[in-house]
Design a protein around this motif. Structure first.
Motif, PDB file in Angstrom:
ATOM      1  N   LEU A 181      50.075  59.320  28.113  1.00 52.21           N
ATOM      2  CA  LEU A 181      50.192  58.265  27.636  1.00 52.21           C
ATOM      3  C   LEU A 181      50.408  57.282  28.710  1.00 52.21           C
ATOM      4  O   LEU A 181      51.386  57.489  29.711  1.00 52.21           O
ATOM      5  CB  LEU A 181      51.256  58.015  26.692  1.00 52.21           C
ATOM      6  N   HIS A 182      49.701  56.049  28.737  1.00 49.63           N
ATOM      7  CA  HIS A 182      49.670  55.005  29.973  1.00 49.63           C
ATOM      8  C   HIS A 182      50.265  53.892  29.179  1.00 49.63           C
ATOM      9  O   HIS A 182      50.078  53.491  28.097  1.00 49.63           O
ATOM     10  CB  HIS A 182      48.448  54.939  30.426  1.00 49.63           C
ATOM     11  N   VAL A 183      50.769  53.058  29.967  1.00 50.41           N
ATOM     12  CA  VAL A 183      51.356  51.629  29.545  1.00 50.41           C
ATOM     13  C   VAL A 183      50.964  50.465  30.362  1.00 50.41           C
ATOM     14  O   VAL A 183      50.850  50.659  31.662  1.00 50.41           O
ATOM     15  CB  VAL A 183      52.981  51.802  29.331  1.00 50.41           C
ATOM     16  N   ALA A 184      50.643  49.460  29.935  1.00 49.65           N
ATOM     17  CA  ALA A 184      50.294  48.172  30.690  1.00 49.65           C
ATOM     18  C   ALA A 184      51.006  47.087  29.997  1.00 49.65           C
ATOM     19  O   ALA A 184      51.587  47.030  28.954  1.00 49.65           O
ATOM     20  CB  ALA A 184      48.903  47.763  30.755  1.00 49.65           C
ATOM     21  N   HIS A 185      51.429  45.962  30.871  1.00 50.87           N
ATOM     22  CA  HIS A 185      52.164  44.892  30.426  1.00 50.87           C
ATOM     23  C   HIS A 185      51.588  43.535  30.844  1.00 50.87           C
ATOM     24  O   HIS A 185      50.973  43.587  31.962  1.00 50.87           O
ATOM     25  CB  HIS A 185      53.474  44.906  30.869  1.00 50.87           C
ATOM     26  N   ALA A 186      52.025  42.290  30.358  1.00 51.85           N
ATOM     27  CA  ALA A 186      51.199  40.985  30.612  1.00 51.85           C
ATOM     28  C   ALA A 186      52.068  40.058  29.838  1.00 51.85           C
ATOM     29  O   ALA A 186      52.844  40.437  28.870  1.00 51.85           O
ATOM     30  CB  ALA A 186      49.882  40.930  30.135  1.00 51.85           C
ATOM     31  N   SER A 188      51.098  37.168  28.971  1.00 48.07           N
ATOM     32  CA  SER A 188      50.224  36.379  27.884  1.00 48.07           C
ATOM     33  C   SER A 188      49.240  37.408  27.574  1.00 48.07           C
ATOM     34  O   SER A 188      48.682  38.524  28.002  1.00 48.07           O
ATOM     35  CB  SER A 188      49.553  35.301  28.436  1.00 48.07           C
ATOM     36  N   LEU A 189      48.601  37.371  26.191  1.00 47.78           N
ATOM     37  CA  LEU A 189      47.627  38.049  25.672  1.00 47.78           C
ATOM     38  C   LEU A 189      46.442  38.205  26.486  1.00 47.78           C
ATOM     39  O   LEU A 189      45.884  39.513  26.745  1.00 47.78           O
ATOM     40  CB  LEU A 189      47.103  37.698  24.253  1.00 47.78           C
ATOM     41  N   GLN A 190      45.966  37.268  27.238  1.00 44.69           N
ATOM     42  CA  GLN A 190      44.566  37.321  27.916  1.00 44.69           C
ATOM     43  C   GLN A 190      45.024  37.612  29.285  1.00 44.69           C
ATOM     44  O   GLN A 190      44.195  37.953  30.091  1.00 44.69           O
ATOM     45  CB  GLN A 190      43.925  36.139  28.054  1.00 44.69           C
ATOM     46  N   GLY A 191      46.266  37.983  29.922  1.00 44.35           N
ATOM     47  CA  GLY A 191      46.469  38.680  30.869  1.00 44.35           C
ATOM     48  C   GLY A 191      46.766  37.491  31.978  1.00 44.35           C
ATOM     49  O   GLY A 191      47.170  36.529  31.763  1.00 44.35           O
ATOM     50  N   PRO A 192      46.922  38.088  33.393  1.00 47.83           N
ATOM     51  CA  PRO A 192      46.496  39.435  33.630  1.00 47.83           C
ATOM     52  C   PRO A 192      47.420  40.649  33.346  1.00 47.83           C
ATOM     53  O   PRO A 192      48.670  40.292  33.131  1.00 47.83           O
ATOM     54  CB  PRO A 192      46.584  39.201  35.240  1.00 47.83           C
ATOM     55  N   TRP A 193      46.756  41.600  32.994  1.00 44.96           N
ATOM     56  CA  TRP A 193      47.728  43.016  32.432  1.00 44.96           C
ATOM     57  C   TRP A 193      47.670  43.857  33.981  1.00 44.96           C
ATOM     58  O   TRP A 193      46.916  44.040  34.721  1.00 44.96           O
ATOM     59  CB  TRP A 193      46.562  43.632  31.357  1.00 44.96           C
ATOM     60  N   THR A 194      48.963  44.614  33.797  1.00 50.93           N
ATOM     61  CA  THR A 194      49.194  45.316  34.995  1.00 50.93           C
ATOM     62  C   THR A 194      49.543  46.628  34.558  1.00 50.93           C
ATOM     63  O   THR A 194      50.434  46.800  33.541  1.00 50.93           O
ATOM     64  CB  THR A 194      50.537  44.789  35.664  1.00 50.93           C
ATOM     65  N   PRO A 195      48.919  47.707  34.932  1.00 42.63           N
ATOM     66  CA  PRO A 195      48.971  49.141  34.486  1.00 42.63           C
ATOM     67  C   PRO A 195      50.661  49.598  35.048  1.00 42.63           C
ATOM     68  O   PRO A 195      51.076  49.057  36.352  1.00 42.63           O
ATOM     69  CB  PRO A 195      48.246  49.914  35.190  1.00 42.63           C
ATOM     70  N   HIS A 196      51.353  50.122  34.344  1.00 40.22           N
ATOM     71  CA  HIS A 196      52.931  50.226  34.590  1.00 40.22           C
ATOM     72  C   HIS A 196      52.924  51.249  35.968  1.00 40.22           C
ATOM     73  O   HIS A 196      52.038  52.200  36.062  1.00 40.22           O
ATOM     74  CB  HIS A 196      53.584  51.154  33.616  1.00 40.22           C
ATOM     75  N   ARG A 197      53.868  50.847  36.715  1.00 41.46           N
ATOM     76  CA  ARG A 197      53.845  51.691  38.068  1.00 41.46           C
ATOM     77  C   ARG A 197      54.266  53.133  37.821  1.00 41.46           C
ATOM     78  O   ARG A 197      54.050  54.048  38.887  1.00 41.46           O
ATOM     79  CB  ARG A 197      54.862  51.038  38.998  1.00 41.46           C
ATOM     80  N   ALA A 249      60.719  50.129  34.478  1.00 40.25           N
ATOM     81  CA  ALA A 249      61.012  51.578  33.904  1.00 40.25           C
ATOM     82  C   ALA A 249      60.554  51.808  32.589  1.00 40.25           C
ATOM     83  O   ALA A 249      60.791  50.828  31.770  1.00 40.25           O
ATOM     84  CB  ALA A 249      62.630  51.760  34.237  1.00 40.25           C
ATOM     85  N   VAL A 250      60.064  52.912  32.233  1.00 37.46           N
ATOM     86  CA  VAL A 250      59.910  53.313  30.819  1.00 37.46           C
ATOM     87  C   VAL A 250      60.849  54.769  30.550  1.00 37.46           C
ATOM     88  O   VAL A 250      60.560  55.669  31.286  1.00 37.46           O
ATOM     89  CB  VAL A 250      58.362  53.464  30.688  1.00 37.46           C
ATOM     90  N   GLU A 251      61.518  54.682  29.393  1.00 34.68           N
ATOM     91  CA  GLU A 251      61.899  56.177  28.922  1.00 34.68           C
ATOM     92  C   GLU A 251      61.339  56.037  27.512  1.00 34.68           C
ATOM     93  O   GLU A 251      61.794  55.338  26.560  1.00 34.68           O
ATOM     94  CB  GLU A 251      63.346  55.810  29.124  1.00 34.68           C
ATOM     95  N   VAL A 252      60.841  57.462  27.391  1.00 39.04           N
ATOM     96  CA  VAL A 252      60.453  57.663  25.754  1.00 39.04           C
ATOM     97  C   VAL A 252      60.508  59.038  25.426  1.00 39.04           C
ATOM     98  O   VAL A 252      60.496  59.834  26.229  1.00 39.04           O
ATOM     99  CB  VAL A 252      58.788  57.139  26.078  1.00 39.04           C
TER     100      VAL A 252
END
Length: 311
Positions: A181-186, A188-197, A249-252
């Motif tokens: 499972l991968h995550v990206a964040h931005a 705004s909707l049109q970005g720029p989008w950054t894959p989570h480190r 950070a992501v905790e899931v």
């Protein structure tokens, strides 16, 4: 002399469950089994899958993958369910491209309708916008690539705590898309989008590839349906919950409940791999497995067409 192994063909069917996604449990799904409204079958050696919907009064517009085993490719179509009488419209085309399409993740934002379909063969996650016209949502324009150059599948978006979040899987060796499972964040909707480190934020066959609409529960945490692939692709769906979701950070954690096809349909009991939310209903798809040798004939004809087409 050894016998030729019979081919295994998955066929999916789409249902509308009369319950909000956050109130569903395996027990509740079984309780509602006889009240699920099922979409008409797609036709011979075809199926509908990956349902997502928009509602307009009593009209539930359901967007689906339309897969054809004769071409081993899919486009996107829309069927409308009249919630007052349970009648379905005829299918209408939504989006067709030279490459395979699936998982038509549709949503509304700032008064417009958007879609992020699965288009991994084009090596991008692309954003589309519905173009206004005489027919609603019949024409779409490609706006931009949110993640260019990435063979991502089943991208699922949610806006939470002032940011946009995208959950997705990545095509790769050893069924990577079923176990990471991968995550990206931005902002705004049109970005720029950054894959989570910290990608991948979860690595496990029991729940990684997105399987529907992320939603925020009563506890304020984001919950995401994911595929449980321990018994093969699309075998079941479960939920993962993000106790922490920040750019740092992501905790899931995976929740224990598992949603399987037999809970919803007696004849399509071999899998369940989409749970998408639309107000007070939830859309699902469930699977049956066909082992007919006719599939071998279809595969041979497709290869022959390809071969002769190159002559």
């Amino acid at each position: 002399m050894s016998m030729v192994k019979r081919p295994k063909s998955d066929f999916w069917t789409v249902g509308v469950v009369p319950e909000r996604i956050d109130l569903l449990s395996p027990e509740r799904l079984l309780e509602l089994r006889d009240r699920i409204v099922w979409m008409p079958e797609a036709g011979d050696w075809r199926y509908y899958a990956d349902p997502f919907a928009l509602r307009d009064g009593d009209a539930l517009h359901v967007f689906v993958e339309n897969f054809d085993y004769r071409t081993k490719r899919a486009d996107l179509q829309r069927l409308t369910l009249n919630l007052s009488d349970g009648a379905w419209s005829a299918p209408r085309p939504v989006l067709q491209t030279p490459f395979h399409l699936s998982y038509p993740f549709v949503f509304e934002h700032e008064g417009q309708v958007w879609m992020v379909p699965e288009s991994s063969q084009a090596e991008e996650v692309a954003l589309y916008r519905a173009v206004d016209g005489a027919e609603r949502w019949e024409r779409w324009e490609r706006v931009c690539a949110l993640l260019p150059g990435v063979r991502a599948v089943d991208a699922s978006l949610v806006r939470h705590d002032g940011m946009w979040w995208m959950f997705y899987a990545v095509i790769g060796p050893d069924k990577r898309d079923q176990r990471e499972l991968h995550v990206a964040h931005a902002e705004s909707l049109q970005g720029p989008w950054t894959p989570h480190r910290t990608n991948p934020v979860r690595s496990a066959h029991d729940g990684a590839r997105p399987a529907g609409t992320p939603f925020v529960g009563a506890d304020g945490l984001v919950t995401l349906p994911v595929q449980d692939s321990r018994n093969g692709y699309g075998g079941a769906t479960r939920w993962v919950r993000f106790s922490r979701l920040t750019p740092e950070a992501v905790e899931v954690q995976a929740l224990p409940a598992t949603f399987t096809g037999d809970l919803a349909h007696r004849d399509f009991a071999s899998g369940l791999h989409t749970m998408s939310a639309c107000g007070d209903v939830t859309l699902i798809d469930v699977k049956r497995i066909d082992r007919s040798r006719h599939r071998q004939w279809l595969d041979w004809k497709r290869r022959a067409r390809r071969w002769f087409g190159k002559r």
